[in-house]
Design a protein around this motif. Structure first.
Motif, PDB file in Angstrom:
ATOM      1  N   ILE A   9      -6.826   3.240  -3.725  1.00 27.43           N
ATOM      2  CA  ILE A   9      -5.531   2.751  -4.194  1.00 27.43           C
ATOM      3  C   ILE A   9      -5.003   1.760  -3.171  1.00 27.43           C
ATOM      4  O   ILE A   9      -4.977   2.045  -1.972  1.00 27.43           O
ATOM      5  N   THR A  10      -4.584   0.610  -3.650  1.00 22.22           N
ATOM      6  CA  THR A  10      -4.093  -0.434  -2.752  1.00 22.22           C
ATOM      7  C   THR A  10      -2.583  -0.302  -2.539  1.00 22.22           C
ATOM      8  O   THR A  10      -1.885   0.339  -3.328  1.00 22.22           O
ATOM      9  N   ALA A  11      -2.108  -0.927  -1.480  1.00 26.22           N
ATOM     10  CA  ALA A  11      -0.668  -0.925  -1.186  1.00 26.22           C
ATOM     11  C   ALA A  11       0.099  -1.634  -2.301  1.00 26.22           C
ATOM     12  O   ALA A  11       1.215  -1.236  -2.646  1.00 26.22           O
ATOM     13  N   GLU A  12      -0.496  -2.659  -2.877  1.00 21.72           N
ATOM     14  CA  GLU A  12       0.153  -3.387  -3.972  1.00 21.72           C
ATOM     15  C   GLU A  12       0.360  -2.485  -5.189  1.00 21.72           C
ATOM     16  O   GLU A  12       1.412  -2.523  -5.835  1.00 21.72           O
ATOM     17  N   GLU A  13      -0.632  -1.651  -5.491  1.00 21.64           N
ATOM     18  CA  GLU A  13      -0.501  -0.729  -6.626  1.00 21.64           C
ATOM     19  C   GLU A  13       0.588   0.313  -6.372  1.00 21.64           C
ATOM     20  O   GLU A  13       1.282   0.729  -7.300  1.00 21.64           O
TER      21      GLU A  13
END
Length: 128
Positions: free
Chosen positions: A83-87
């Motif tokens: 999971i990315t920080a943007e998500e």
């Protein structure tokens, strides 16, 4: 020993321990379902901590487009993305988690991983 090898060994150990715990719970649930004889000849059962209810396939659940996938669905074998920080910032992961909780409760389960609903992310929800 490299970091990847250590991590691989740790994950393998975790999976082995987890599988043993599942087998033990399955064995205990069979015993509690049919009861067993104690050393003194009296009938006894295990406490109701072990649920005899099995999960169900809820199919369509209101408020979500997710469906529980069954083996041999390809997403169950595919690699999962982190999971990315943007998500996290845009709220898509929070919305996915809410929908997964709805699906988990509809299936009368205690936990659900994202690949089980066809989403290849490293995410799981569970009920304490």
């Amino acid at each position: 020993m490299g970091f990847r090898k250590v991590r691989s060994l740790a994950v393998g150990l975790f999976i082995s321990v987890f599988a043993c715990r599942i087998m033990a719970f399955q064995h205990l649930s069979r015993l509690s379902r049919f009861g067993h004889r104690s050393r003194f000849g009296t009938q006894s059962t295990f406490p109701s901590v072990f649920s005899l209810q099995e999960e169900i396939d809820p199919g369509v659940v209101e408020g979500t487009n997710l469906r529980i996938v069954k083996y041999p669905h390809p997403s169950l074998r595919a690699s999962n993305d982190e999971i990315t920080a943007e998500e996290l910032k845009d709220g898509s992961i929070a919305q996915l988690a809410k929908e997964m909780f709805k699906m988990m409760y509809a299936a009368q389960g205690v936990g659900l991983a994202a690949p089980q609903v066809g989403v290849n992310k490293r995410l799981m929800v569970y009920n304490e």
